[in-house]
Design an enzyme around this catalytic site. Sequence first.
Site, PDB file in Angstrom:
ATOM      1  N   SER A 142       0.872  -1.180   0.000  1.00  0.00           N
ATOM      2  CA  SER A 142       0.000   0.000   0.000  1.00  0.00           C
ATOM      3  C   SER A 142       0.900   1.218   0.000  1.00  0.00           C
ATOM      4  CB  SER A 142      -0.865   0.016   1.265  1.00  0.00           C
ATOM      5  OG  SER A 142      -1.473   1.288   1.414  1.00  0.00           O
ATOM      6  N   TYR A 155      -1.354  -0.599  10.336  1.00  0.00           N
ATOM      7  CA  TYR A 155      -1.454  -0.815   8.884  1.00  0.00           C
ATOM      8  C   TYR A 155      -0.200  -0.297   8.187  1.00  0.00           C
ATOM      9  CZ  TYR A 155      -3.480  -0.852   4.180  1.00  0.00           C
ATOM     10  OH  TYR A 155      -3.725  -1.105   2.852  1.00  0.00           O
TER      11      TYR A 155
END
Length: 266
Positions: A142, A155
């Site tokens: 990501s 995350y």
Amino acid sequence: MKLAGHVAIVTGTSPNIGGGIAEGLAAEGARVVCADALADNAAQCAEWIRGRGGEAVAVTADVTDEAQVEAMVARARDAYGGVDVLVNNAGILGGLSVLEMPLERWNRQIAVNLTGTFLCTKHVARLMVEQGRRGSIIVIVSTAGHQGQAGNIAYSTSKSGLLNFTRAAAMDLARHGIRVNSLTPTATDAEEGIERAVAWGRPRAERRGGMLDFRKMAPLGTLPSPRHYARAAVFLASDDAEMITGFDLRVDAGAVAKYWPWIPPP
Ligand SMILES: NC(=O)c1ccc[n+]([C@@H]2O[C@H](COP(=O)([O-])OP(=O)(O)OC[C@H]3O[C@@H](n4cnc5c(N)ncnc54)[C@H](O)[C@@H]3O)[C@@H](O)[C@H]2O)c1
């Protein structure tokens, strides 16, 4: 058909990114094992691929449970004889800041995003080595793994860890001819995932607006959709990428390359 005769495992086959990548690999001739902790996400993805003339099986598996990961790999071997491609896509998105994050939630997100990728890579790579298959392993990262994202501590940290996991695993597996690369998505246009869910027979979800207008800040002026990631995954999985390993392929509309204070003109 760039992947004819190939067998691919895709983890986390929701109607969004994993489902899009599974569909994209199947469209290039791969037989796909759709694996998800949620039985419906695995079953409906496989059913959709079969309904369009492809080959797919569903496996319900939690990527943090080593026995379930081993069973997933065994299922791929039983169904299709082995594995050529693994897409480590299962993940838990969203989170909290370092001030707020409860340990239990941190542990679960690290377990799914980071340890799940380790376990799937370990057992798929072992089978590839045993069978002498020069496979391709893809890790879904990501843009939050390239930059410090506020309010998303586990995350952002886990995705950053995956970037170096990819390089280190690529070095471990290079002598076996197994390539390991990451693919970096960014804020993703929601439309395609919503349509895919409807095609799978689910009710139409409402589009949710975020606080930031990501589209306006993307240098290309538009956001990627799962099909764009699928094309990149097909490339990394195929012989077109035979000399590429330990690499990160960003499919981010230019997000990470951007000079940070620059706002692209409308
Ligand atoms: N959506 C985005 O904007 C975006 C941006 C960058 C990166 N990504 C990455 O892309 C991947 C897919 O994202 P998405 O938007 O499709 O998310 P999603 O929530 O729609 O899909 C994630 C899937 O992973 C599955 N999963 C969760 N925990 C699991 C476990 N323990 N074992 C097996 N499966 C499990 C879920 O059931 C779900 O089907 C993730 O790795 C995410 O971090 C997404």
